[in-house]
Design an enzyme around this catalytic site. Sequence first.
Site, short mmCIF file in Angstrom:
data_model
loop_
_atom_site.label_atom_id
_atom_site.label_comp_id
_atom_site.label_asym_id
_atom_site.label_seq_id
_atom_site.Cartn_x
_atom_site.Cartn_y
_atom_site.Cartn_z
N ASP A 96 0.83 -1.17 0.37
CA ASP A 96 -0.13 0.09 -0.28
C ASP A 96 0.95 1.35 0.45
O ASP A 96 1.88 1.15 0.91
CB ASP A 96 -0.68 -0.13 1.09
CG ASP A 96 -0.38 -0.20 2.59
OD1 ASP A 96 0.53 -1.08 2.84
OD2 ASP A 96 -0.59 0.65 3.50
N GLU A 161 -0.07 -0.84 5.50
CA GLU A 161 0.55 -0.32 6.38
C GLU A 161 0.57 1.00 6.99
O GLU A 161 0.86 1.11 8.33
CB GLU A 161 2.15 -0.79 6.01
CG GLU A 161 3.79 -0.70 6.82
CD GLU A 161 3.82 0.82 7.43
OE1 GLU A 161 4.25 1.18 8.06
OE2 GLU A 161 3.62 1.30 5.93
ZN LIG Z 1 6.38 2.71 4.66
#
Ligand SMILES: [Zn+2]
Length: 410
Positions: A96, A161
Site C-alpha cells: 500500500d 501498513e
Molecule cells: Zn513504508
Amino acid sequence: MEVRERLDRRIAELEPEMVGTLCDLVALPAVSPQDGGLGEGAKAAYLEKKVLDLGLPPCERYDAPDPEAPGGVRPNLVVRVPGTGAGRLWFFSHMDVVPEGDRSLWTQDPFVAQVRDGRVYGRGANDNGQELVASLYALKALRDLDLPPAFEICLAFVADEELGSRYGICHLLDRHPELFSPQDLVLVPDGGNEEGSFIEIAEKTPFWLEVTVEGKQVHGSRPDLGKNACRGANELSVALDRALHRAFPETDPLFEPPVSTFEPTRRLPNVANVNTIPGREVFCFDCRLLPSVHPDAVEGVVREEIRRLEETTGLRVTYRFVQKGDPAPPTDAVAPVVERLSRAVKDVLGKTPRVGGIGGGTCAAFFRVQGIPAAVWAQESDTAHMPEEYTDISHLVHEARVFARMMRDL
Ligand SMILES: [Zn+2]
C-alpha cells in the site's frame, strides 16, 4: 568467480528490469480504501504474475476480509523458497501507498513513474516499492545462478501498513500464527537513511491521548453562571505535562532523545468569538514511551490528574486513546538477524551500521511484542509521503546486494 561477485554481477545485469518493475508498481497505486483508494488488489495480481515470470514459486495468499475494499478483501502475499539449512528469514515490505497529497506540488503524475537523474520518481517508489523490488530481485539473482538460500526465505508483500497494519501484518500474526516461529529472522526494510548506516532495533511505544474537558458555555460577561472549559483545559494540560515528566524520568541511551516524550500537540477550535466562555475544550498529547515504561502506568498518572481537576473545578473530563501501543521489547543488538544484516551492509557499503532506537513506529514492533526479534533497515532518501517522492536507483541495487548476501548467509 566468488559467489559475492557472481551475485553482484547478476544483480547489476538485472538493474534495468528492477527499474521497470518499480515503475510498473508505481502505476498500481494501492491506496487504502479508508483513504479513498482501491486497495492492494491490482498490485497483488501483478505481483502474483511477476513472481511466476521470474521463475519463483507461486505466491501464497492470505486475504484479510475488509468490506470497504473492492472484492471485500485486502491481499497479503508470501513467496517461499526452501533453503539448505534450518531456519527462516523474512523480508516484509508493504504494497500500500499513501495518497498523492497536494497534487500541485508534483511536477508529474504521481502514479506515472519517471526515470531521470538515476532516480525513479512516483508515489510509492520509495515507500515501500524500492525494498519490495530489491528483495524480489535478490531472490531472483540467487535462482538465476542456481544458488539455494542458506535457510528458508519468505518474502511477504503485505497490505495496510500505512493505516496501522490491521489488514496486513496484524492479520498474518493473529490469524496465521503458524507462519511464524520465535527463531525466525525478521527484516522490515521500511526505514533508514541515505548512507544505509542505521539499523533500528527498538521503538518507543505510542501513547496518543485526546482529552475532552466539559463545562458550561456562557456569555463572557457572566463567568459566574458558567464553567470555563478553556481554563480547565489549560490547567490540566500543564498539570499533565509536569506530572508525566516527573513520574517517568527513565533514560535509555539506545534512543534519541534518550527519554520518554510527553508533548501537548493538537487543540481543537472552541468558540468563534472572544466574548463567549467555552463550555467544551479538546486537546491532545503525543507521548512516546521507552520500552521500560508501561502504558498502563502512564494512564494511571493521567487519571489521577484528571480526578484532581474534576474535584477542584467541577468540570467533567473524559479521554480516549488515538493510539495506545503495547510495549515492544527491543531486539537484541547481537540478535542473529541484526548480526547478519550488519555483516551484509558492511560488505556492500563498507561500513558497519550503528544500531539504535527510534520514536516509532514501524510494523517491526508487532513482531517484537510477540517475542520475534525484528530489525528495520534500508538505504533510502528521505522522500516517503512527500511530493516528488523518489528512489535512488543505486540504493535499490545496494539493497538487493545486501539482501542476497543475507539470503546466502555470506
Ligand atoms: Zn513504508
